[in-house]
Design a protein around this motif. Sequence first.
Motif, PDB file in Angstrom:
ATOM      1  N   SER A   1      -9.202  -5.000   7.499  1.00 34.53           N
ATOM      2  CA  SER A   1      -8.481  -5.955   6.655  1.00 34.53           C
ATOM      3  C   SER A   1      -8.153  -5.423   5.268  1.00 34.53           C
ATOM      4  N   ARG A   2      -8.476  -4.176   4.981  1.00 33.74           N
ATOM      5  CA  ARG A   2      -8.200  -3.656   3.645  1.00 33.74           C
ATOM      6  C   ARG A   2      -6.705  -3.532   3.358  1.00 33.74           C
ATOM      7  N   LEU A   3      -5.897  -3.377   4.401  1.00 37.96           N
ATOM      8  CA  LEU A   3      -4.443  -3.331   4.273  1.00 37.96           C
ATOM      9  C   LEU A   3      -3.835  -4.164   5.392  1.00 37.96           C
ATOM     10  N   PRO A   4      -2.584  -4.599   5.246  1.00 39.83           N
ATOM     11  CA  PRO A   4      -1.917  -5.255   6.374  1.00 39.83           C
ATOM     12  C   PRO A   4      -1.889  -4.331   7.584  1.00 39.83           C
ATOM     13  N   ALA A   5      -2.107  -4.882   8.754  1.00 40.11           N
ATOM     14  CA  ALA A   5      -2.253  -4.069   9.962  1.00 40.11           C
ATOM     15  C   ALA A   5      -1.068  -3.134  10.181  1.00 40.11           C
ATOM     16  N   LEU A   6       0.152  -3.617   9.918  1.00 42.83           N
ATOM     17  CA  LEU A   6       1.340  -2.829  10.203  1.00 42.83           C
ATOM     18  C   LEU A   6       1.920  -2.148   8.966  1.00 42.83           C
ATOM     19  N   GLU A   7       1.094  -1.968   7.951  1.00 40.97           N
ATOM     20  CA  GLU A   7       1.483  -1.147   6.804  1.00 40.97           C
ATOM     21  C   GLU A   7       1.505   0.313   7.238  1.00 40.97           C
ATOM     22  N   ARG A   8       2.601   0.997   6.972  1.00 37.05           N
ATOM     23  CA  ARG A   8       2.635   2.436   7.220  1.00 37.05           C
ATOM     24  C   ARG A   8       1.867   3.161   6.125  1.00 37.05           C
ATOM     25  N   VAL A   9       1.195   4.235   6.513  1.00 39.96           N
ATOM     26  CA  VAL A   9       0.454   5.041   5.548  1.00 39.96           C
ATOM     27  C   VAL A   9       0.749   6.514   5.808  1.00 39.96           C
ATOM     28  N   VAL A  10       0.631   7.324   4.758  1.00 37.81           N
ATOM     29  CA  VAL A  10       0.610   8.773   4.935  1.00 37.81           C
ATOM     30  C   VAL A  10      -0.852   9.162   5.043  1.00 37.81           C
ATOM     31  N   ALA A  11      -1.239   9.712   6.181  1.00 40.08           N
ATOM     32  CA  ALA A  11      -2.640  10.020   6.455  1.00 40.08           C
ATOM     33  C   ALA A  11      -2.861  11.521   6.351  1.00 40.08           C
ATOM     34  N   VAL A  12      -3.811  11.918   5.510  1.00 43.27           N
ATOM     35  CA  VAL A  12      -4.166  13.328   5.349  1.00 43.27           C
ATOM     36  C   VAL A  12      -5.679  13.460   5.439  1.00 43.27           C
ATOM     37  N   ALA A  13      -6.141  14.632   5.886  1.00 44.27           N
ATOM     38  CA  ALA A  13      -7.578  14.839   6.030  1.00 44.27           C
ATOM     39  C   ALA A  13      -7.892  16.318   5.887  1.00 44.27           C
ATOM     40  N   ALA A  14      -9.079  16.610   5.362  1.00 42.41           N
ATOM     41  CA  ALA A  14      -9.559  17.984   5.246  1.00 42.41           C
ATOM     42  C   ALA A  14     -11.046  17.967   4.979  1.00 42.41           C
TER      43      ALA A  14
ATOM     44  N   ARG B   1      15.887  -1.974   8.879  1.00 40.70           N
ATOM     45  CA  ARG B   1      15.661  -1.878   7.440  1.00 40.70           C
ATOM     46  C   ARG B   1      15.308  -0.458   7.032  1.00 40.70           C
ATOM     47  N   ASP B   2      15.587  -0.149   5.786  1.00 43.05           N
ATOM     48  CA  ASP B   2      15.276   1.153   5.205  1.00 43.05           C
ATOM     49  C   ASP B   2      13.805   1.145   4.776  1.00 43.05           C
ATOM     50  N   ILE B   3      12.985   1.960   5.426  1.00 44.06           N
ATOM     51  CA  ILE B   3      11.575   2.048   5.061  1.00 44.06           C
ATOM     52  C   ILE B   3      11.280   3.317   4.256  1.00 44.06           C
ATOM     53  N   GLY B   4      12.280   4.188   4.135  1.00 45.44           N
ATOM     54  CA  GLY B   4      12.059   5.445   3.431  1.00 45.44           C
ATOM     55  C   GLY B   4      11.319   6.448   4.292  1.00 45.44           C
TER      56      GLY B   4
ATOM     57  N   GLY C   1     -13.695  16.753   6.277  1.00 41.56           N
ATOM     58  CA  GLY C   1     -14.429  15.494   6.282  1.00 41.56           C
ATOM     59  C   GLY C   1     -13.841  14.404   5.417  1.00 41.56           C
ATOM     60  N   ASP C   2     -12.906  14.750   4.528  1.00 39.38           N
ATOM     61  CA  ASP C   2     -12.224  13.730   3.730  1.00 39.38           C
ATOM     62  C   ASP C   2     -10.988  13.230   4.482  1.00 39.38           C
ATOM     63  N   ALA C   3     -10.868  11.934   4.632  1.00 36.13           N
ATOM     64  CA  ALA C   3      -9.697  11.325   5.272  1.00 36.13           C
ATOM     65  C   ALA C   3      -9.163  10.250   4.343  1.00 36.13           C
ATOM     66  N   VAL C   4      -7.890  10.388   3.971  1.00 32.46           N
ATOM     67  CA  VAL C   4      -7.298   9.499   2.969  1.00 32.46           C
ATOM     68  C   VAL C   4      -5.970   8.974   3.489  1.00 32.46           C
ATOM     69  N   ALA C   5      -5.734   7.683   3.274  1.00 31.48           N
ATOM     70  CA  ALA C   5      -4.465   7.043   3.630  1.00 31.48           C
ATOM     71  C   ALA C   5      -3.760   6.596   2.357  1.00 31.48           C
ATOM     72  N   VAL C   6      -2.500   6.975   2.216  1.00 34.32           N
ATOM     73  CA  VAL C   6      -1.685   6.558   1.077  1.00 34.32           C
ATOM     74  C   VAL C   6      -0.681   5.523   1.575  1.00 34.32           C
ATOM     75  N   PRO C   7      -0.786   4.265   1.171  1.00 30.58           N
ATOM     76  CA  PRO C   7       0.118   3.224   1.690  1.00 30.58           C
ATOM     77  C   PRO C   7       1.570   3.477   1.277  1.00 30.58           C
ATOM     78  N   PHE C   8       2.490   3.172   2.181  1.00 28.80           N
ATOM     79  CA  PHE C   8       3.912   3.273   1.854  1.00 28.80           C
ATOM     80  C   PHE C   8       4.274   2.329   0.707  1.00 28.80           C
ATOM     81  N   SER C   9       3.600   1.190   0.636  1.00 28.28           N
ATOM     82  CA  SER C   9       3.904   0.258  -0.453  1.00 28.28           C
ATOM     83  C   SER C   9       3.619   0.898  -1.801  1.00 28.28           C
ATOM     84  N   THR C  10       2.574   1.687  -1.891  1.00 28.51           N
ATOM     85  CA  THR C  10       2.267   2.415  -3.117  1.00 28.51           C
ATOM     86  C   THR C  10       3.299   3.497  -3.364  1.00 28.51           C
ATOM     87  N   LEU C  11       3.676   4.199  -2.315  1.00 33.18           N
ATOM     88  CA  LEU C  11       4.651   5.278  -2.460  1.00 33.18           C
ATOM     89  C   LEU C  11       6.017   4.755  -2.884  1.00 33.18           C
ATOM     90  N   ARG C  12       6.395   3.583  -2.379  1.00 36.32           N
ATOM     91  CA  ARG C  12       7.688   3.030  -2.794  1.00 36.32           C
ATOM     92  C   ARG C  12       7.705   2.756  -4.293  1.00 36.32           C
TER      93      ARG C  12
END
Length: 440
Positions: free
Chosen positions: A300-313, A361-364, A315-326
């Motif tokens: 529940s930390r983000l809307p289920a269908l929020e797109r994210v940019v997911a990167v990992a290295a 719609r344009d999601i970028g 043991g670190d795994a990080v998601a950057v929400p598209f809403s933040t990127l926009r």
Amino acid sequence: MNRLALPFIATVLVLAAACGDDAPKTRPTPDAATPTPAATTPTPATPAPTPTAAAAPVEEEVECPYAHHTDPSGHVDIVRLPPDFCRDWPDQDWSRHTVPFGQIIRGCGARDCIVALDAPGAVSTDGPYGVARFAPLDEVDYAGNLPIGVLRVGEVVRGYPLHVLTFHEIVNDVVDGVPVVASFCPLCNTVLAFDRRVDGEVLDFGVSGNLRHSDLIMWDRQTETWWQQATGEGIVGRHAGIYLRALPMSVISFADFKRSFPNADILTEETGFNFRYGTNPFPNYDTGGLTRYFMWRPDSRLPALERVVAVAAEGDAVAVPFSTLRDLALVTVDLAGTEVVVFWAPGTLSPLDDFEIAASRDIGSAAAYLAEVDGRALTFTVVAPGRFEDEQTGSTWDVTGLALDGPLAGSRLAPFNHGTPFWFAWAAFNPRGMIWEPSP
């Protein structure tokens, strides 16, 4: 190689069924209201009647073995597999699996229910698969805002349009001498590529018809191992516990792709099928609610269908929400000491919105890169929509990682392995993953 030509409505039903369960086959039961005649012995004068039609064969039930799974705490999970699993996979090694079978559900039913594409000369197996044909960019007539999966291997770049991948989900290919599989799971918005070589053998992949956490489970035609597309892990069969080597793949607009990689080839719609490429078999999917094929409660930390940019290295795994990127257009992530820059640009349509993708719609688009060139660290600022400038040289860069002008013009940032999945799917496979947030 067989060619299939299915009308569009059948295609939609098949693809929609990829997200549902097959009804079990059962033997017919006599109607209780209809009495069963007593058996009689015919006499020579009264020959037995000749049947007018052959009775339909009764499908033999297959008894599945018990399967054991031990979780990290030592608990042993013992389940019997559904009979239809075993019927479809007579050569599977059910004793080898890394996940509980209870997490796997039937999708469109039988394996290859969604038919993969094979590039000519890329595979060693035969079957009812389509052909992945590629062409130079100036020979295709794609709209500039269509989403394109981009794979760079060595000096070769290949484009895989999502409006084609939606109907096939898997392409077996060879890029710069490397056997690769390019894949797209529409239910999770995972566009990922992997090296097809395992233990010295080149594997050919297809769609198993099964799902886990709504994600596509691939299978290889050589060993029948099931592979989780979201992670590249073998989860059932001979190669259970082995991970495919991931290859960086991004999604950008066709216009950006064509401008940045003018010499690249791109997958065409000439696949041997008459699908209505350009339509979306899952209309309104990414703006609606979760489908019934995700059986767990979404993070529940983000809307289920929020797109994210997911990167990992490391043991670190990080998601950057598209809403933040926009809002920011540019984010720098520190992954275990590695600086990764994420660019966002407008101008790319969702493949999972309107029935006609051109009306979506344009999601970028967003892509992740190492923030350096030739070992020189770079820091970036946003100078215009889809344009970024490095503070060290004043060169201007675009979302594809290409320097458009300045002292570094023509240079390219090295892609960092990433994906752009829906949040619910990424969180299901990365329950301890972190969400990137700007510093206060």
